[in-house]
Enzyme design. Structure first.
Site, PDB file in Angstrom:
ATOM      1  N   SER A  54       3.471  -2.020  10.290  1.00  0.00           N
ATOM      2  CA  SER A  54       4.915  -2.112  10.508  1.00  0.00           C
ATOM      3  C   SER A  54       5.486  -3.491  10.169  1.00  0.00           C
ATOM      4  O   SER A  54       6.433  -3.949  10.803  1.00  0.00           O
ATOM      5  CB  SER A  54       5.285  -1.701  11.937  1.00  0.00           C
ATOM      6  OG  SER A  54       4.889  -0.349  12.169  1.00  0.00           O
ATOM      7  N   GLU A  86      -5.313  -4.819  10.532  1.00  0.00           N
ATOM      8  CA  GLU A  86      -4.307  -3.775  10.717  1.00  0.00           C
ATOM      9  C   GLU A  86      -4.578  -3.034  12.018  1.00  0.00           C
ATOM     10  O   GLU A  86      -5.380  -2.087  12.047  1.00  0.00           O
ATOM     11  CB  GLU A  86      -4.353  -2.778   9.558  1.00  0.00           C
ATOM     12  CG  GLU A  86      -4.066  -3.391   8.203  1.00  0.00           C
ATOM     13  CD  GLU A  86      -3.451  -2.365   7.245  1.00  0.00           C
ATOM     14  OE1 GLU A  86      -2.437  -2.703   6.632  1.00  0.00           O
ATOM     15  OE2 GLU A  86      -3.962  -1.241   7.141  1.00  0.00           O
ATOM     16  N   HIS A 134      -9.538   1.231   4.869  1.00  0.00           N
ATOM     17  CA  HIS A 134      -8.260   1.416   5.565  1.00  0.00           C
ATOM     18  C   HIS A 134      -8.489   2.358   6.764  1.00  0.00           C
ATOM     19  O   HIS A 134      -9.291   3.289   6.679  1.00  0.00           O
ATOM     20  CB  HIS A 134      -7.214   2.006   4.618  1.00  0.00           C
ATOM     21  CG  HIS A 134      -5.836   1.949   5.201  1.00  0.00           C
ATOM     22  ND1 HIS A 134      -5.397   2.888   6.112  1.00  0.00           N
ATOM     23  CD2 HIS A 134      -4.832   1.054   5.051  1.00  0.00           C
ATOM     24  CE1 HIS A 134      -4.162   2.561   6.486  1.00  0.00           C
ATOM     25  NE2 HIS A 134      -3.796   1.458   5.855  1.00  0.00           N
ATOM     26  N   GLY A 171       2.893  -1.108   4.226  1.00  0.00           N
ATOM     27  CA  GLY A 171       2.955   0.320   3.937  1.00  0.00           C
ATOM     28  C   GLY A 171       4.381   0.742   3.628  1.00  0.00           C
ATOM     29  O   GLY A 171       4.891   0.532   2.523  1.00  0.00           O
ATOM     30  N   GLY A 172       5.049   1.330   4.616  1.00  0.00           N
ATOM     31  CA  GLY A 172       6.381   1.903   4.429  1.00  0.00           C
ATOM     32  C   GLY A 172       7.365   0.998   3.689  1.00  0.00           C
ATOM     33  O   GLY A 172       8.056   1.447   2.763  1.00  0.00           O
ATOM     34  N   GLU A 225      -6.898   4.742   7.815  1.00  0.00           N
ATOM     35  CA  GLU A 225      -6.694   6.173   7.509  1.00  0.00           C
ATOM     36  C   GLU A 225      -7.929   6.769   6.836  1.00  0.00           C
ATOM     37  O   GLU A 225      -8.215   7.953   6.991  1.00  0.00           O
ATOM     38  CB  GLU A 225      -5.418   6.340   6.651  1.00  0.00           C
ATOM     39  CG  GLU A 225      -4.166   6.092   7.493  1.00  0.00           C
ATOM     40  CD  GLU A 225      -2.978   5.520   6.750  1.00  0.00           C
ATOM     41  OE1 GLU A 225      -2.939   5.586   5.505  1.00  0.00           O
ATOM     42  OE2 GLU A 225      -2.071   4.985   7.433  1.00  0.00           O
ATOM     43  N   GLY A 272       2.577   2.421  10.770  1.00  0.00           N
ATOM     44  CA  GLY A 272       3.535   3.516  10.609  1.00  0.00           C
ATOM     45  C   GLY A 272       4.246   3.892  11.898  1.00  0.00           C
ATOM     46  O   GLY A 272       4.907   4.924  11.974  1.00  0.00           O
ATOM     47  N   ASN A 318       0.881  -1.171   0.000  1.00  0.00           N
ATOM     48  CA  ASN A 318       0.000   0.000   0.000  1.00  0.00           C
ATOM     49  C   ASN A 318       0.916   1.217   0.000  1.00  0.00           C
ATOM     50  O   ASN A 318       1.494   1.563   1.030  1.00  0.00           O
ATOM     51  CB  ASN A 318      -0.897  -0.022   1.247  1.00  0.00           C
ATOM     52  CG  ASN A 318      -1.730   1.239   1.382  1.00  0.00           C
ATOM     53  OD1 ASN A 318      -1.755   2.074   0.477  1.00  0.00           O
ATOM     54  ND2 ASN A 318      -2.397   1.387   2.516  1.00  0.00           N
ATOM     55  N   TRP A 319       1.035   1.827  -1.157  1.00  0.00           N
ATOM     56  CA  TRP A 319       1.963   2.962  -1.278  1.00  0.00           C
ATOM     57  C   TRP A 319       1.461   4.201  -0.545  1.00  0.00           C
ATOM     58  O   TRP A 319       2.203   5.154  -0.351  1.00  0.00           O
ATOM     59  CB  TRP A 319       2.178   3.314  -2.754  1.00  0.00           C
ATOM     60  CG  TRP A 319       2.931   2.299  -3.546  1.00  0.00           C
ATOM     61  CD1 TRP A 319       3.470   1.122  -3.088  1.00  0.00           C
ATOM     62  CD2 TRP A 319       3.258   2.369  -4.950  1.00  0.00           C
ATOM     63  NE1 TRP A 319       4.107   0.460  -4.121  1.00  0.00           N
ATOM     64  CE2 TRP A 319       3.986   1.204  -5.277  1.00  0.00           C
ATOM     65  CE3 TRP A 319       2.993   3.300  -5.962  1.00  0.00           C
ATOM     66  CZ2 TRP A 319       4.455   0.951  -6.569  1.00  0.00           C
ATOM     67  CZ3 TRP A 319       3.460   3.048  -7.243  1.00  0.00           C
ATOM     68  CH2 TRP A 319       4.185   1.887  -7.550  1.00  0.00           C
ATOM     69  N   LYS A 320       0.186   4.212  -0.214  1.00  0.00           N
ATOM     70  CA  LYS A 320      -0.437   5.404   0.389  1.00  0.00           C
ATOM     71  C   LYS A 320      -0.175   6.613  -0.528  1.00  0.00           C
ATOM     72  O   LYS A 320      -0.071   6.438  -1.737  1.00  0.00           O
ATOM     73  CB  LYS A 320       0.067   5.603   1.831  1.00  0.00           C
ATOM     74  CG  LYS A 320      -0.104   4.307   2.655  1.00  0.00           C
ATOM     75  CD  LYS A 320       0.007   4.503   4.127  1.00  0.00           C
ATOM     76  CE  LYS A 320      -0.205   3.156   4.828  1.00  0.00           C
ATOM     77  NZ  LYS A 320      -0.181   3.265   6.273  1.00  0.00           N
TER      78      LYS A 320
HETATM   79  P1  13P Z   1       3.055   0.475   7.626  1.00  0.00           P
HETATM   80  O1  13P Z   1       3.577  -0.831   7.046  1.00  0.00           O
HETATM   81  O2  13P Z   1       3.782   1.668   7.109  1.00  0.00           O
HETATM   82  O3  13P Z   1       2.958   0.417   9.115  1.00  0.00           O
HETATM   83  O4  13P Z   1       1.557   0.639   7.075  1.00  0.00           O
HETATM   84  C1  13P Z   1       0.679  -0.428   7.174  1.00  0.00           C
HETATM   85  C2  13P Z   1      -0.545  -0.107   6.412  1.00  0.00           C
HETATM   86  O5  13P Z   1      -1.318   0.749   6.806  1.00  0.00           O
HETATM   87  C3  13P Z   1      -0.800  -0.841   5.169  1.00  0.00           C
HETATM   88  O6  13P Z   1      -2.064  -0.597   4.688  1.00  0.00           O
END
Ligand code: 13P
Length: 248
Positions: A210, A166, A95, A231-232, A97, A172, A10-12
């Site tokens: 994470s 999640e 998600h 994510g990251g 967010e 994050g 997930n590149w966000k």
């Molecule tokens: P991180 O891997 O950056 O913690 O993000 C997880 C995430 O929200 C994937 O959708």
């Protein structure tokens, strides 16, 4: 037979034309023939670029959100049919967010999941508790409520969805759920799916929060962890590829 795992990035709201191309070329060079399904979920404006670079490769792609509406006067929204036009196999829905910053409710997330399935897109339905909810011992109740809304909406198509657990406190933050903590929640979700579909084992339940090259293998070794939503670490080709390699 155990199900094929899914590792989805997930590149966000990250990337750009040049950075995306460099990342995708590095992934294509390193991915080989993965034993897991692999996908990247890119920002909507880049889906055409991603399609151009990944079509015919072992890497699928998807969106990070989509509209609950089919079409029409919904300024700024992107429909499932539009995502389908650009070859999306997946769309993340719900998600944390989106729930936190855009007020998405369980009902809206459920409507999005239903709309995705109707368009032939696999929704990756995110569920997860906040730190406050975990500390109040509400984890189980929260994730069950979030998943129940989707199961209710998609009914007999429940076995077609992907679920992503999640925990919000792990996103994050560098704080990963321990494999045991994650497995405990995944088992709860599996049991809930078992009550709703005759093929609960077909539903992939991903862990996200994470997840990285160092902790992926121990998380993915848990019996009910069928992949990851990254994510990251999905923005760094070597890290993402190491997670893919850990999924078999
Ligand atoms: P991180 O891997 O950056 O913690 O993000 C997880 C995430 O929200 C994937 O959708």
């Amino acid at each position: 037979m155990t199900i094929k795992k899914l590792i989805a990035g997930n590149w966000k709201m990250n990337g750009g034309l040049a950075a995306n191309e460099a990342l995708l070329r590095a992934l294509l060079t390193g991915v080989g023939q993965p034993s897991a399904d692999v996908a990247v979920c890119a920002p909507a404006p880049y889906l055409a670029q991603v399609q151009g670079l990944l079509a015919g490769s072992p890497i699928d792609w998807g969106a990070q959100d989509m509209s609950a509406h089919e079409q029409g006067a919904y300024t700024g929204e992107v429909s499932a049919a539009m995502l389908k036009d650009f070859g999306c196999r997946y769309a993340i829905v719900g998600h944390s967010e989106r729930r936190q910053y855009h007020g998405e409710t369980d009902a809206l997330v459920a409507a999005k999941a239903q709309r995705a399935l109707a368009a032939g897109i696999t929704p990756i339905v995110c569920v997860g508790e906040t730190l406050v909810e975990r500390e109040a011992e509400q984890t189980e109740a929260v994730v069950k409520r979030q998943l129940a809304a989707v199961i209710h909406a998609v009914a007999h198509c429940t076995s077609e969805i992907v679920v992503a657990y999640e925990p919000v406190w792990a996103i994050g933050t560098g704080k990963t759920a321990t494999p045991e903590q994650a497995q405990q929640v995944h088992a709860v979700l599996r049991a809930q799916l078992a009550a709703a579909t005759s093929h609960p084992e077909r539903v992939r339940i991903l862990y996200g929060g994470s997840m990285n090259a160092a902790n992926a293998a121990s998380l993915l070794a848990q019996p009910d962890i069928d992949g990851g939503l990254i994510g990251g670490a999905s923005l760094k080709a070597p890290d993402f590829l190491q997670i893919v390699a850990a999924a078999h």
